[in-house]
Design an enzyme around this catalytic site. Sequence first.
Site, PDB file in Angstrom:
ATOM      1  N   LEU A 197      15.273  41.439  -2.892  1.00 36.58           N
ATOM      2  CA  LEU A 197      14.544  42.444  -2.109  1.00 36.58           C
ATOM      3  C   LEU A 197      14.794  42.293  -0.605  1.00 36.58           C
ATOM      4  O   LEU A 197      14.497  43.190   0.175  1.00 36.58           O
ATOM      5  CB  LEU A 197      13.041  42.366  -2.410  1.00 36.58           C
ATOM      6  CG  LEU A 197      12.629  42.766  -3.841  1.00 36.58           C
ATOM      7  CD1 LEU A 197      11.126  42.598  -4.035  1.00 36.58           C
ATOM      8  CD2 LEU A 197      13.039  44.214  -4.163  1.00 36.58           C
TER       9      LEU A 197
ATOM     10  N   GLU B  92       3.055  12.929 -12.780  1.00 33.73           N
ATOM     11  CA  GLU B  92       4.254  13.220 -11.982  1.00 33.73           C
ATOM     12  C   GLU B  92       4.735  14.639 -12.225  1.00 33.73           C
ATOM     13  O   GLU B  92       5.107  15.356 -11.299  1.00 33.73           O
ATOM     14  CB  GLU B  92       5.384  12.264 -12.382  1.00 33.73           C
ATOM     15  CG  GLU B  92       5.095  10.832 -12.056  1.00 33.73           C
ATOM     16  CD  GLU B  92       6.131   9.895 -12.676  1.00 33.73           C
ATOM     17  OE1 GLU B  92       5.781   8.756 -12.916  1.00 33.73           O
ATOM     18  OE2 GLU B  92       7.278  10.325 -12.927  1.00 33.73           O
ATOM     19  N   ARG B  93       4.733  15.031 -13.480  1.00 32.91           N
ATOM     20  CA  ARG B  93       5.255  16.366 -13.816  1.00 32.91           C
ATOM     21  C   ARG B  93       4.302  17.452 -13.343  1.00 32.91           C
ATOM     22  O   ARG B  93       4.737  18.534 -12.941  1.00 32.91           O
ATOM     23  CB  ARG B  93       5.526  16.450 -15.323  1.00 32.91           C
ATOM     24  CG  ARG B  93       6.708  15.572 -15.654  1.00 32.91           C
ATOM     25  CD  ARG B  93       7.062  15.489 -17.088  1.00 32.91           C
ATOM     26  NE  ARG B  93       8.275  14.655 -17.221  1.00 32.91           N
ATOM     27  CZ  ARG B  93       8.642  14.018 -18.309  1.00 32.91           C
ATOM     28  NH1 ARG B  93       7.896  14.114 -19.399  1.00 32.91           N
ATOM     29  NH2 ARG B  93       9.735  13.297 -18.323  1.00 32.91           N
TER      30      ARG B  93
ATOM     31  N   ILE C  93      18.718   8.819  -5.199  1.00 32.57           N
ATOM     32  CA  ILE C  93      17.398   8.233  -4.940  1.00 32.57           C
ATOM     33  C   ILE C  93      16.713   8.859  -3.714  1.00 32.57           C
ATOM     34  O   ILE C  93      17.154   8.701  -2.569  1.00 32.57           O
ATOM     35  CB  ILE C  93      17.490   6.690  -4.816  1.00 32.57           C
ATOM     36  CG1 ILE C  93      18.189   6.121  -6.063  1.00 32.57           C
ATOM     37  CG2 ILE C  93      16.100   6.072  -4.614  1.00 32.57           C
ATOM     38  CD1 ILE C  93      17.610   6.576  -7.414  1.00 32.57           C
TER      39      ILE C  93
END
Length: 385
Positions: free
Chosen positions: A342, A247-248, A160
């Site tokens: 790199l 949210e996504r 959480i």
Amino acid sequence: MSTYSFPWMTPDLELFRDNIRRFFDSEVIPHEDKWRAQHHPDRAIWRKAGEIGMLCASIPEQYGGGGGDFLHEAVICIEQNRALSNSFSLNVHSGILAHYILRYGTEEQKQRWLPKMASGEMVGAIAMTEPSAGSDLQSIKTTAVRDGGEYVINGGKTFITNGYHADLVCVAVKTDPQGKGRGVSLLMLETRDLKGFRRGRFLEKIGQRGQDTVELFFDDVRVPAENLLGQEEGRGFAQLMEQLPQERLLIAIGAVAVMQRAVQETTDYVRQREAFGKPLIAMQNTRFKLAECKTTATIAQTFVDQCVVQLMAGRLDVQTAAMAKWWTTQMNCQVIDECLQLHGGYGYMLEYPIARMYADSRVGKIYGGSNEIMKEVIARAIERE
Ligand SMILES: Cc1cc2nc3c(=O)[nH]c(=O)nc-3n(C[C@H](O)[C@H](O)[C@H](O)COP(=O)(O)OP(=O)(O)OC[C@H]3O[C@@H](n4cnc5c(N)ncnc54)[C@H](O)[C@@H]3O)c2cc1C
């Protein structure tokens, strides 16, 4: 210098962004090393963030918020990720939890919690995942049994975010243990001095080490029945699903901001690092890898900005948000991996930002609905076409 400009940016949002950027530069970045070492941010940062209007920026002023919209949350998310400061989750607090309350809460619930979240007096968390149920949320085992004017909660949650500081936790519970999705409800817990409520240890993560991610335990925890979010039992699963595109999209916005930062960091590095008598940037492989990374970041940015425009118009559907989430988090890991390469051995050293980005970004493919679940969502939509 990139000439890209966000299609949704306005002069007012630019001023807001400058303010947020200054805050991260002066109040957050200098403390990140300490926070990572102690596995949580100092509590004071929440109050400070509240003071400059960074919490609940998209919540109406009548509830103590900034009166802005999703674009304000997008700006905050970009700046937080640009700063590589992920020790306190503004997405969970303002971008997600505050909107659950705004959307589903009663007037009394909104008045009770939103102003305190906006000031930073209360820190918010969302507790859905359990040790035996993550992707399969309908199978959660934490129960809430009605007993007169109260619910009695038993069970536990894990992973959480903001869990150590959280004063207000939205807990997904089963009010009907036999029901699958329809048995799930969302209960709000005010954790201060709450009998039977316990936080577990800080979880040892490979990245985002300053973020307080903990387990939560509920042992006959009693909360007033009016803490049920919305007034009806069994609505929790639908409530969670309804908020997912926003949210996504926030996760995707963050992933693109980190990608851009990775390309910038790496460009700076290969300009000054020399091998075989010339800067790394003069070598064809370096140039081509950077060109590929920049191209990926630009395509990701363009797609995500299109999603932002769609969301603001109320037209971002679940599958397009799922596409944005899985693809940008996947590309972020890919771009960072190339950029780390790199840097040579220095890329493996935590004192270099690219090494932290590598560890911090990996979780993007897992949380917020894993990327496999995102592909399921998209596939189901294809099936229905
Ligand atoms: C740093 C961090 C912070 C988090 N913060 C929070 C938080 O604040 N609140 C909260 O509630 N949760 C939080 N989570 C939990 C997170 O949302 C879950 O970890 C995630 O949903 C996956 O659940 P799981 O870990 O139980 O994996 P599982 O569900 O066990 O999945 C394991 C694997 O199986 C795959 N899988 C599962 N089902 C399917 C399927 N149907 N088809 C194909 N593949 C499948 C998954 O994609 C994954 O690859 C956090 C997690 C982390 C690591």
